[in-house]
Design an enzyme around this catalytic site. Structure first.
Site, short mmCIF file in Angstrom:
data_model
loop_
_atom_site.label_atom_id
_atom_site.label_comp_id
_atom_site.label_asym_id
_atom_site.label_seq_id
_atom_site.Cartn_x
_atom_site.Cartn_y
_atom_site.Cartn_z
N LEU A 109 3.19 7.03 -3.76
CA LEU A 109 3.73 8.65 -3.88
C LEU A 109 2.53 9.23 -4.58
O LEU A 109 2.53 8.80 -5.93
CB LEU A 109 5.29 8.85 -4.35
N ASN B 124 0.80 -1.20 -0.03
CA ASN B 124 0.10 0.20 0.07
C ASN B 124 0.69 1.33 0.17
O ASN B 124 0.35 2.27 0.13
CB ASN B 124 -0.94 -0.05 1.13
N HIS B 125 2.01 1.25 -0.20
CA HIS B 125 3.07 2.20 -0.14
C HIS B 125 2.86 3.11 -1.37
O HIS B 125 2.65 2.27 -2.57
CB HIS B 125 4.39 1.84 0.04
N LYS C 217 3.18 3.73 -7.57
CA LYS C 217 2.67 2.77 -6.56
C LYS C 217 3.93 1.70 -6.65
O LYS C 217 4.69 1.42 -7.62
CB LYS C 217 1.44 1.70 -7.16
N HIS D 149 -5.91 6.36 10.45
CA HIS D 149 -4.76 6.56 9.48
C HIS D 149 -5.17 6.34 7.75
O HIS D 149 -4.09 6.57 7.24
CB HIS D 149 -3.52 5.55 9.95
N HIS E 119 2.65 5.77 11.86
CA HIS E 119 1.29 5.39 12.13
C HIS E 119 1.75 3.86 12.58
O HIS E 119 0.42 3.18 12.95
CB HIS E 119 0.19 5.39 11.21
N ASN E 120 2.78 3.36 12.75
CA ASN E 120 3.17 2.00 13.34
C ASN E 120 4.09 2.35 14.48
O ASN E 120 5.36 2.06 13.88
CB ASN E 120 3.64 1.04 12.50
N GLY F 5 -6.13 8.08 1.36
CA GLY F 5 -7.24 7.18 1.04
C GLY F 5 -6.40 5.97 0.25
O GLY F 5 -5.02 5.77 0.19
#
Length: 470
Positions: free
Chosen positions: A206, A203-204, A469, A393, A325-326, A371
């Site tokens: 830019l 899901n990473h 992606k 998040h 967020h982790n 999103g």
DNA sequence: ATGTGC
């Protein structure tokens, strides 16, 4: 075990499962009714298991974007008191330690983009290594690795990536204190040696986005957000190093659970007392991995600035903010000094909080919510009602990667997005299928639930223009 | 998330 276990909580938009059986605290979930009704029963099992862990305080929390994870749900928040036998869990932080999002402002009007969009997409895709196993900076010697693991984004600035102004706009000032590189295994170091400045996969992403809607004009002005301007957001983490640290310590925590007198409801919930040697070692390694993620995002931001300079003749892309967020952080809350695990949850500091930099004292911290590919992202502001100062998040998965890969094809997803004038550059067809927007929850519902529960306030909505992606 | 499994 179903959503029927939940009853409405005392605060609006809040759902509770009272403590029962081995649970030490209740479960608290923030959701609209549609999100509540689509919650997977396995997530409920997972968060009830978290509520049984020693030393947990007040409640085991799930954010509106919560879904199944390794041991702990993604979107889970749990706080532990070390003086009441509290634990630290590798699975409670997650495999991608300090994975997070940063947003850069450009001041460029969206009308300037179309003529350059394809070229910009190509240049970003060429400049930012992405995908499984991609390589970034030249191999770092051991001494440089150690400085990176201790210094985080500060190290990256010293290496010429970005500037010292960026550091004020990164949570924790761009460096997690008490990181201990010696607690990171040689194997983890080896995996990372050539991966600094890489985006990763899954899901990473830019994204080049435009500010489609300003919802809170006063806060947006403080954040520097203006309607119809372009921003750049990137989402990535600690790559192979964080993954290896999590793998190493999850295994050791499981092996030593008996020695520590822990009875685990699920082996994936492996943990250690905060006060144990293993607990301290993990925290040192986790913070080092966190610094790796902060350095990684700092490097990628510098690569983005170079591309914007080539394309628009300006590299002036100030950092709005960078959130992880982790992560597990030591924080002071109403219940005292706690180790707060956030796994797929953003910190949401309210106005006036002492850990907030001066720029944001009046409005609260920027809460960056990414999103899914092709849908809106949101910028929120921290609010005082947030449970353990936390908010959502992202959109949160609705379908598993396997389910998504069966249902969609990467090329078709890209074509569909192109019809919506969104340019996508991906590394893998399967990866793009797994990331199809339909595999995610409705981000607008997630934001509505977050705001209704008072976790954060909405400031602006962003729409994607270009998505790179991994 | 991941040199996408031990």
């Amino acid at each position: 075990m179903t959503t029927a276990d939940f009853s409405p909580g005392s605060k609006p938009g809040t759902w509770i499962i009272p403590a029962s059986g081995h649970m030490l605290v209740p479960v608290e979930f923030y959701a609209t009714r549609p999100l509540l009704e689509t919650l997977d029963s396995r997530v409920i099992t997972q968060i009830k298991n978290v509520a049984t862990l020693p030393g947990i305080v007040e409640a085991a929390v799930i954010m509106p974007d919560g879904h199944q994870g390794y041991g702990f749900p993604i979107g889970g928040v749990a706080a532990f008191d070390q003086d009441r036998g509290g634990v630290i869990s590798a699975g409670g932080v997650g495999f991608d330690i300090a994975c997070g999002v940063r947003t850069l402002l450009t001041g460029i009007p969206v009308r300037d983009l179309p003529a350059r969009a394809e070229r910009l997409a190509d240049r970003l895709a060429a400049a930012i290594p992405a995908g499984v196993g991609s390589r970034g900076l030249p191999a770092l010697p051991d001494a440089a690795m150690r400085r990176m693991l201790s210094g985080g984004a500060h190290w990256a600035v010293e290496q010429g990536f970005g500037n010292s102004h960026d550091l004020e706009r990164i949570e924790d000032g761009g460096c997690l204190e008490d990181a201990d590189p010696a607690m990171v295994s040689p194997r983890a170091t080896e995996r990372q040696r050539t991966e600094m400045g890489t985006l990763g996969s899954g899901n990473h992403y830019l994204e080049v986005q435009h500010i489609a809607e300003i919802i809170d004009a006063k806060t947006a002005a403080v954040f520097g957000l203006h309607k119809d301007e372009i921003v750049v957001s990137l989402h990535c983490g600690s790559r192979g190093l964080g993954h290896q640290v999590a793998t190493d310590y999850a295994r050791t925590m499981l092996e030593q659970a008996g020695k520590h007198g822990l009875c685990l409801p699920d082996r994936e919930l492996a943990c250690a007392p905060i006060k144990s040697s293993l607990g301290h070692r993990y925290l040192g390694a986790m913070r080092a991995a966190g610094n790796c993620a902060l350095a990684n995002r700092q490097i990628i931001a510098a690569l983005v600035r170079r591309v914007f300079n080539e394309t628009f003749g300006s590299a002036d892309l100030p950092l709005l903010y960078d959130v992880s967020h982790n992560l597990c952080r030591v924080e002071r809350h109403a219940a005292g000094r706690l180790h707060v695990h956030r796994k797929g949850a953003t910190r949401s500091l309210p106005p006036g909080h002492p850990r907030l930099c001066s720029d944001f004292q009046a409005v609260g911290q920027p809460v960056l919510v990414g999103g899914s590919m092709g849908t809106s992202s949101y910028i929120l502001a921290g609010h005082s009602n947030a449970a353990f100062a936390s908010a959502c998040h992202g959109a949160g998965r609705r379908l598993s990667r396997t389910q998504a890969a069966r249902r969609w094809q990467g090329a078709k997803v890209v074509n569909e997005l192109r019809r919506q004038a969104i340019i996508v550059r991906g590394q893998s067809g399967r990866g793009l299928a797994e990331e199809a927007p339909g595999a995610y929850k409705d981000i607008d519902q997630v934001i509505a639930a977050t705001v209704a529960a008072g976790l954060a306030r909405t400031v602006a909505r962003l729409e994607p223009l270009i998505c790179i992606k991994g």
